[in-house]
Design an enzyme around this catalytic site. Structure first.
Site, PDB file in Angstrom:
ATOM      1  N   HIS A 136     -24.165  -4.519 -25.308  1.00 15.08           N
ATOM      2  CA  HIS A 136     -23.080  -3.756 -25.923  1.00 15.08           C
ATOM      3  C   HIS A 136     -21.719  -4.431 -25.749  1.00 15.08           C
ATOM      4  O   HIS A 136     -20.743  -4.061 -26.407  1.00 15.08           O
ATOM      5  CB  HIS A 136     -23.037  -2.342 -25.324  1.00 15.08           C
ATOM      6  N   THR A 179     -40.482 -10.218 -29.578  1.00 17.95           N
ATOM      7  CA  THR A 179     -41.660  -9.991 -28.745  1.00 17.95           C
ATOM      8  C   THR A 179     -42.544  -8.951 -29.429  1.00 17.95           C
ATOM      9  O   THR A 179     -42.052  -7.940 -29.935  1.00 17.95           O
ATOM     10  CB  THR A 179     -41.259  -9.519 -27.332  1.00 17.95           C
TER      11      THR A 179
END
Length: 392
Positions: free
Chosen positions: A363, A311
């Site tokens: 994560h 983006t």
């Protein structure tokens, strides 16, 4: 011959849709393949064209109504010609019967009653545009917008203060759901770095004219970004992976989602097999997706899939941001505004065009070391574009 206008077969996993815009009204002459109505799903906008030359006879479902696949929403007369419009004859006011809620209670649709409750307009006094004078929500809202303000004994303190209530589009609702899903269901972290864009800007300055002449496309930054991302994804497969239950799915192909701003909201069409594309092919592919997004022409196939998202908020002036992961992907790269800043180079201060990079990652799949190394790899590729050609 009368033809029923139906909702197209909806994409897989889409339960219903909304009538977005009727481009024609009953009695309008329509040419074959001319768009009659736009139907919005939470993924794409579907256009329903006229099956033949003829006249739109009737609208059964007004704008804003929820519809199902293959539901009849209108009627069309093939080969007919539009009737000449005549000036309506205004009846004397004394001859007009007084309307009451009971007179029209059976022709007010659910959307009409809902709109009446929101706007405070008496639906019984509204002229309906539907079959047999049925009153839709759009009729009530139109009456509310055109009705003069009610007289008040107390003057307004500030007549300029107003507000407008607009329902969210289906796409906007879906975007909100996915953003909440990403923040609530992933262990999302963001790591930052910065890159000196001078080498790429020098290449663009030197070759932009000959590049555009040969490939019929401008040499932008996105081609370099995508090439650098593909090389980094090869080195760090976890960033190109996704979670499926308790399994990690590693993809051996490189489909990159490109965030595109459209009038309906932010969408992420997919550029497939980017590792096999040249810089010119990438630039052309992104331009095509951007134009389709602007015109609402993106297909479900072009919106589906993707292993990683890029983006670029820098085109709007964003200096730094924390992008949100696009599930079920495991990471997203945010590019930002290129801005001249003083930097220390070999003990001296130089003014360089710098850009911040932001990598948001899950994560649960990607460790901190991998995320930082991935971002550093992109930084190195962009600061030394020759490495992209040599793949070193």
């Amino acid at each position: 011959m009368t033809i029923e206008i139906k909702v197209p077969v909806l994409p897989e996993s889409v339960a219903d849709a909304t009538i977005a815009t009727w481009h024609k009204q009953p009695g309008d002459q329509v040419a074959r393949d001319e768009v009659l109505v736009d139907i919005e799903t939470d993924k794409v906008v579907l256009e329903v064209p006229a099956p033949e030359d003829g006249v739109l006879q009737e609208i059964l479902e007004a704008e804003g109504e929820t519809v199902l696949a293959e539901q009849i929403i209108g009627k069309f007369v093939a080969g007919a010609a539009a009737a000449p419009k005549e000036e309506p004859v205004k009846a004397p006011e004394a001859a007009a019967p007084a309307a009451s809620s009971n007179d029209k209670g059976d022709v007010v649709t659910p959307s009409g009653r809902r709109a009446a409750g929101e706007t405070g307009v008496d639906a019984a006094g509204v002229a309906g545009s539907g079959k047999d004078g049925r009153i839709h929500g759009s009729d009530v809202k139109a009456a509310a917008s055109s009705a003069p303000a009610a007289a008040s004994a107390e003057p307004l303190v500030n007549p300029g203060r107003s507000q407008k209530r607009v329902p969210m589009t289906r796409l906007r609702k879906r975007i909100a759901e996915r953003l909440l899903e990403a923040t609530n269901s992933t262990a999302m972290l963001t790591t930052f770095n910065e890159v000196n864009m001078k080498p790429i800007m020098d290449i663009r300055k030197q070759y932009k004219d000959v590049f555009e002449k040969k490939h019929d496309i401008r040499l932008g930054f996105m081609g370099f970004y995508v090439k650098a991302v593909c090389e980094a994804l090869k080195r760090f497969p976890a960033v190109n992976a996704s979670l499926d239950g308790d399994d990690i799915v590693y993809h051996n192909y490189f489909d990159v989602s490109i965030a595109v701003s459209t009038p309906r909201g932010l969408v992420t069409p997919v550029l497939r097999d980017c590792n096999l594309m040249t810089v010119a092919e990438i630039e052309k592919g992104i331009r095509e997706l951007a134009l389709k997004g602007r015109d609402g022409k993106l297909t479900v196939e072009e919106m589906s899939g993707g292993n990683f998202t890029i983006t670029n908020g820098g085109v709007f002036g964003s200096l730094m941001s924390t992008p949100i992961i696009n599930p079920p992907q495991s990471a997203i790269l945010g590019m930002h505004k290129i801005q001249d800043r003083p930097m220390a180079v070999d003990g001296k201060v130089e003014i360089l065009p710098m850009m911040y990079l932001a990598l948001s990652y899950d994560h649960r799949i990607i460790d901190g070391k991998e995320s930082v190394s991935f971002l550093v790899t992109i930084k190195e590729m962009l600061e030394d574009p020759t490495r992209l050609l040599l793949e070193v």
